[in-house]
Design a protein around this motif. Structure first.
Motif, short mmCIF file in Angstrom:
data_model
loop_
_atom_site.label_atom_id
_atom_site.label_comp_id
_atom_site.label_asym_id
_atom_site.label_seq_id
_atom_site.Cartn_x
_atom_site.Cartn_y
_atom_site.Cartn_z
N ALA A 242 41.24 36.44 47.37
CA ALA A 242 40.15 37.40 47.52
C ALA A 242 39.05 36.79 48.39
N GLY B 240 34.30 36.26 40.99
CA GLY B 240 35.21 37.26 40.44
C GLY B 240 35.12 38.54 41.24
N ASP B 241 34.83 39.64 40.55
CA ASP B 241 34.82 40.94 41.20
C ASP B 241 33.50 41.27 41.86
N ASN C 20 30.89 45.63 43.42
CA ASN C 20 31.82 45.40 42.32
C ASN C 20 33.22 45.86 42.73
N ALA C 21 34.09 44.89 43.03
CA ALA C 21 35.45 45.22 43.48
C ALA C 21 36.40 45.41 42.29
N GLY C 22 35.89 45.18 41.10
CA GLY C 22 36.74 45.22 39.92
C GLY C 22 37.02 46.62 39.41
N ALA D 150 32.46 50.29 38.51
CA ALA D 150 33.71 49.74 39.05
C ALA D 150 33.96 50.29 40.45
N HIS E 2 30.19 35.37 46.09
CA HIS E 2 30.82 36.22 45.08
C HIS E 2 31.42 35.39 43.96
#
Ligand code: CU
Lengths: 196, 157
Positions: free
Chosen positions: B8, B24-25, B51-53, B95, B22
């Protein structure tokens, strides 16, 4: 020439519209008929400790803004914008003053204002006073302000963010809103300087 | 998991997200601040939170110990020409969405400034998220007039 007259007409209509909208705002917020009288006599202490009496300002148009130094965005950007406009006006605005009245006189002493406003010289004059004096001048200029507590005994101020343009007779002429387009603000200032 | 993260990261870097951090997400894009007038006790930081999560996250708090005694997450509003500013209790990032902290809206409020914020320097700090935890951030300090809507200060981002 005709185009110029038309342009002037358009500008005037726009100004008139803005004035009506502005008056409507006061009607709306005060719950009564709009009062034409924005402004009134004041006597406040400048950042150098000098007393500034509005009576002594007669004959010269000026701008007045209400803010405070614990203000992260609206106050410094308004002062920067005004300074940029002054630079654009050049010699025509040489003696033009922008009064920065603190709505937070408890923290904004003349010394605090002097330091803060040194970043915006030479046009900006800071004004402060007792809480009662500030309440009086704010009321005259229909300025809303209110202390809002933050955590840990700190506080911030809600406040009106207009720049009022006052004529040489001390009467209200126009208003520059927050984030108003620089061209429009410049026209308003030019008109104020030309017509007084 | 680590590999996924690494991938990522690489993808983000490849995408040209230079100057972003960044964890995590959550990624932080274009963190910036504004130079302060002499002796000003407060300043503001802005950043886009992405927020890519698949689950929402929440910005809980922030720190910038080098420059500020206290840091809060605030929301500014203009209401009939009246400027209001309030601390907010957590800022949700839905999200797959981003939330922009920008002039006239949300900001990181630097309080009890220990020194003026000078254009060209940076404010180092952390943003803490409910799920992503503490994410380091470096706000680039721009000119004192940056971000004012009327003036050509903050452009091209
Ligand atoms: Cu704030």
């Amino acid at each position: 020439m005709r185009t110029l007259t038309r342009l002037a007409l358009i500008l005037w209509s726009a100004a008139a519209l803005a004035a009506v909208a502005f008056a409507g705002l006061f009607w709306f917020t005060s719950g009564g008929p709009p009062t034409p009288a924005i402004g009134g006599p004041f006597r406040l202490k400048s950042q150098t400790g000098e007393m500034i009496d509005s009576a002594a300002l007669k004959g010269r148009p000026y701008a007045i803004f209400f803010g405070f130094t614990h203000c992260p965005e609206v106050c410094p950007t308004t002062m920067v914008d005004m300074a940029a406009l002054m630079a654009k006006l050049g010699p025509a605005a040489k003696d033009f003053k922008i009064y920065f009245v603190s709505v937070d006189p408890e923290r904004d002493t003349p010394e605090v204002l002097r330091n803060y406003l040194s970043s915006f010289e030479p046009h900006v004059v800071g004004l402060t006073g007792t809480p009662d004096e500030i309440a009086k001048v704010a009321k005259e200029f229909r300025v809303y302000y209110r202390k809002t507590p933050l955590d840990g005994g700190d506080y911030t101020m809600d406040h009106s963010a207009f720049v009022y343009l006052m004529g040489k007779d001390g009467g209200f002429r126009n208003v520059i809103g927050y984030q108003e387009k620089p061209d429009r603000a410049l026209e308003k200032l030019k008109s104020l300087l030309e017509k007084g | 998991m680590k590999t996924v993260l690494k991938t990522a990261c690489a993808a983000l870097l490849l995408a040209g997200a230079i100057g972003s951090a960044h964890a995590g997400d959550i990624s932080l894009e274009h963190p910036w601040s504004r130079a302060t007038p002499a002796g000003a006790p407060v300043g503001a930081g802005y950043v886009t939170l992405k927020n890519a999560g698949a689950a929402p996250d929440k910005l809980i708090s922030a720190t910038a110990p080098d420059v500020a005694g206290k840091v809060e997450v605030h929301q500014m509003t203009m209401d009939g020409g009246v400027m209001k500013m309030r601390p907010i209790n957590g800022l949700e990032i839905p999200a797959g969405k981003s939330v922009e902290l920008k002039p006239g809206g949300y900001h990181i409020m630097f309080m009890q400034l220990k020194k003026p914020l000078v254009a060209g320097e940076t404010v180092k700090g952390t943003l803490s998220f409910e799920k992503a935890g503490a994410v380091p951030v470096e706000f680039k300090i721009e000119a004192i007039g940056a971000g004012a809507g009327g003036m050509p200060g903050h452009k091209g981002h």
